[in-house]
Design a protein around this motif. Structure first.
Motif, PDB file in Angstrom:
ATOM      1  N   ASP A  68     -15.422   5.410  -4.444  1.00 20.98           N
ATOM      2  CA  ASP A  68     -14.803   5.622  -3.147  1.00 20.98           C
ATOM      3  C   ASP A  68     -13.331   5.228  -3.155  1.00 20.98           C
ATOM      4  O   ASP A  68     -12.980   4.146  -3.634  1.00 20.98           O
ATOM      5  N   VAL A  69     -12.514   6.124  -2.597  1.00 18.13           N
ATOM      6  CA  VAL A  69     -11.066   5.925  -2.532  1.00 18.13           C
ATOM      7  C   VAL A  69     -10.623   6.151  -1.098  1.00 18.13           C
ATOM      8  O   VAL A  69     -10.960   7.173  -0.492  1.00 18.13           O
ATOM      9  N   ARG A  70      -9.880   5.182  -0.519  1.00 15.82           N
ATOM     10  CA  ARG A  70      -9.331   5.336   0.819  1.00 15.82           C
ATOM     11  C   ARG A  70      -7.894   5.801   0.704  1.00 15.82           C
ATOM     12  O   ARG A  70      -7.082   5.201   0.020  1.00 15.82           O
ATOM     13  N   ARG A  71      -7.602   6.920   1.408  1.00 14.76           N
ATOM     14  CA  ARG A  71      -6.234   7.452   1.384  1.00 14.76           C
ATOM     15  C   ARG A  71      -5.317   6.500   2.140  1.00 14.76           C
ATOM     16  O   ARG A  71      -5.568   6.152   3.292  1.00 14.76           O
ATOM     17  N   ALA A  72      -4.240   6.082   1.483  1.00 15.87           N
ATOM     18  CA  ALA A  72      -3.313   5.128   2.079  1.00 15.87           C
ATOM     19  C   ALA A  72      -2.064   5.785   2.649  1.00 15.87           C
ATOM     20  O   ALA A  72      -1.422   5.235   3.527  1.00 15.87           O
ATOM     21  N   SER A  73      -1.695   6.939   2.136  1.00 16.74           N
ATOM     22  CA  SER A  73      -0.484   7.583   2.637  1.00 16.74           C
ATOM     23  C   SER A  73      -0.573   9.082   2.444  1.00 16.74           C
ATOM     24  O   SER A  73      -1.423   9.594   1.772  1.00 16.74           O
TER      25      SER A  73
END
Length: 73
Positions: A68-73
């Protein structure tokens, strides 16, 4: 791990294809959304967190073949 906003099925793909798919598609979700990458290539365990550090996204965690990867920008 919570429900992702986008799931990328990269099972059967070899390095570097899972990371390339993640890079191409992370822009499809809003900032703060989670992308789950399904990848069974052993290199994904190292490559996906490293890509997150290089691109300033948050690596949320892994569970088996799900990253899982959370988009930061």
């Amino acid at each position: 791990m919570s429900d992702p906003d986008l799931v990328l099925d990269c099972l059967g793909m070899r390095c570097p294809l899972p990371v390339i798919q993640l890079a191409r598609r992370i822009g499809e979700v809003e900032v703060g959304a989670v992308v789950r990458v399904l990848a069974d290539d052993p290199a994904a365990r190292v490559d996906i967190p490293a890509w997150c550090r290089m691109r300033a996204h948050e690596f949320v965690g892994a569970d088996g073949n799900a990253y899982d990867v959370r988009r930061a920008s």
